[in-house]
Design a protein around this motif. Structure first.
Motif, PDB file in Angstrom:
ATOM      1  N   GLY A   1       4.257 -40.370 -27.842  1.00 22.55           N
ATOM      2  CA  GLY A   1       3.152 -39.481 -27.779  1.00 22.55           C
ATOM      3  C   GLY A   1       1.946 -40.299 -28.620  1.00 22.55           C
TER       4      GLY A   1
ATOM      5  N   LYS B   1      -1.454 -39.544 -30.454  1.00 26.79           N
ATOM      6  CA  LYS B   1      -2.079 -38.526 -30.833  1.00 26.79           C
ATOM      7  C   LYS B   1      -1.704 -37.133 -30.024  1.00 26.79           C
ATOM      8  N   THR B   2      -0.313 -36.844 -29.623  1.00 28.46           N
ATOM      9  CA  THR B   2       0.048 -35.755 -28.995  1.00 28.46           C
ATOM     10  C   THR B   2       1.687 -35.716 -29.241  1.00 28.46           C
ATOM     11  N   THR B   3       2.075 -34.580 -29.295  1.00 30.45           N
ATOM     12  CA  THR B   3       3.487 -34.303 -29.426  1.00 30.45           C
ATOM     13  C   THR B   3       4.201 -34.705 -28.043  1.00 30.45           C
TER      14      THR B   3
ATOM     15  N   PRO C   1      -3.247 -37.663 -24.792  1.00 22.72           N
ATOM     16  CA  PRO C   1      -3.502 -36.116 -24.862  1.00 22.72           C
ATOM     17  C   PRO C   1      -4.595 -35.644 -23.733  1.00 22.72           C
ATOM     18  N   ASP C   2      -5.138 -36.763 -23.157  1.00 26.66           N
ATOM     19  CA  ASP C   2      -6.075 -36.388 -22.100  1.00 26.66           C
ATOM     20  C   ASP C   2      -6.311 -37.634 -21.194  1.00 26.66           C
TER      21      ASP C   2
ATOM     22  N   LYS D   1      -0.837 -36.381 -20.499  1.00 26.51           N
ATOM     23  CA  LYS D   1       0.070 -35.480 -20.696  1.00 26.51           C
ATOM     24  C   LYS D   1      -0.439 -34.273 -19.885  1.00 26.51           C
TER      25      LYS D   1
END
Length: 295
Positions: free
Chosen positions: A75, A77-79, A114-115, A148
């Motif tokens: 990830g 900047k995301t889990t 994340p986007d 994601k």
């Protein structure tokens, strides 16, 4: 003498890196047996898996575990949780389900953003519009990137004929012969390149004219046409066969399965499981007394 030694060391280094790359591990502690909560999640979220018979489900699960053992999922900047891993692995398994022991040999890592992002892998700019991409060149050569949220959305809607996960892994399938060019190896082996290119051309004309239900993005080029048509093929096989029989026949040969006529149902909506329903894991118990605790 010194030159020979340096050349020898350089060759040894290259061989070491090649040896090491073939044995790359995912970095994730993959379970030995497929967990019941994973099975329940696939039943609810992955239409392809839910429509398989019991033996096919077992094969699918083994393929998922093998993928997760070899490919790292990271990830940015995301889990990354188990649900993310299962959707990435399912996206990889679906296009090659009919190919035992298939490996995406050029793939080492999947990055989750994340986007949406740009062609420069930036997800902070306002004009970002990419949901998935197979990396090319340099450090990105062995990488696939997904937004994601877009990855999850591809499995959330059972009606839209689109799935970014399947789309990008079809690109990797296409890359089997060395190039992502919209002409898979099986078409080349069968010497059916010209008929296939003719089909792409005719369908692209219909798409541009607004006379086709295939996503217009497939008109971008041959490789995007293959990926977009394959999304449709796996997401809505019966409808795809009805609307595009010639394309369906070719893709059935390419992916080695006639999904419209097999156990894989078309537009089978996700299951809603009641507390007192029989648990879908096959235990024979009521859902509330079995896998409901994992939900």
């Amino acid at each position: 003498m010194i030159t020979n030694v340096l050349v020898g060391l350089f060759i040894a280094l290259i061989l070491f890196l090649l040896f090491r790359s073939k044995r790359i591990k995912s970095g994730f502690d993959v379970p030995v047996t497929f967990p019941e909560n994973w099975r329940l999640y696939l039943l609810k979220e992955v239409n392809f898996y839910a429509s398989l018979n019991d033996d096919e489900k077992t094969t699918f699960e083994s393929d998922v575990l093998r993928f997760l053992k070899r490919v790292r999922i990271t990830g940015i900047k995301t889990t990354v949780d188990d649900e993310d891993r299962l959707l990435v692995a399912s996206s990889a398994v679906i296009p090659v389900f009919a190919f035992p022991e298939w490996e995406y040999s050029t793939l080492h890592e999947v990055l989750l953003y994340p986007d949406l992002f740009t062609e420069k892998y930036d997800f902070s700019e306002q004009d970002r519009n990419i949901s998935g991409m197979v990396g090319s060149g340099g450090v990105m050569h062995h990488v696939v990137i997904f937004s994601k949220p877009a990855l999850h959305q591809g499995f959330d809607n059972a009606n839209d004929k689109s799935n970014v996960g399947i789309h990008e892994f079809v690109h990797l399938f296409d890359k089997q012969d060395g190039d992502i060019d919209g002409v898979p190896l099986l078409i080349m082996k069968n010497q059916a390149i010209m008929p296939w290119l003719h089909l792409i051309s005719e369908n692209t004309k219909e798409m541009i004219a607004g006379k086709s239900d295939i996503n217009i993005y497939g008109a971008t080029n041959k490789q995007e046409f293959l990926a977009v048509a394959s999304e449709y093929f796996f997401e809505r096989p019966k409808l795809f066969k009805e609307k595009h029989p010639e394309l369906y026949d070719v893709l059935s040969t390419v992916f080695r399965n006639d999904w419209a006529e097999s156990q894989v149902g078309d537009n089978k909506l996700k299951r809603t499981i009641g507390r007192n329903d029989r648990c879908p894991c096959g235990s024979g118990k009521k859902f509330k007394n079995c896998c409901m605790k994992y939900d």
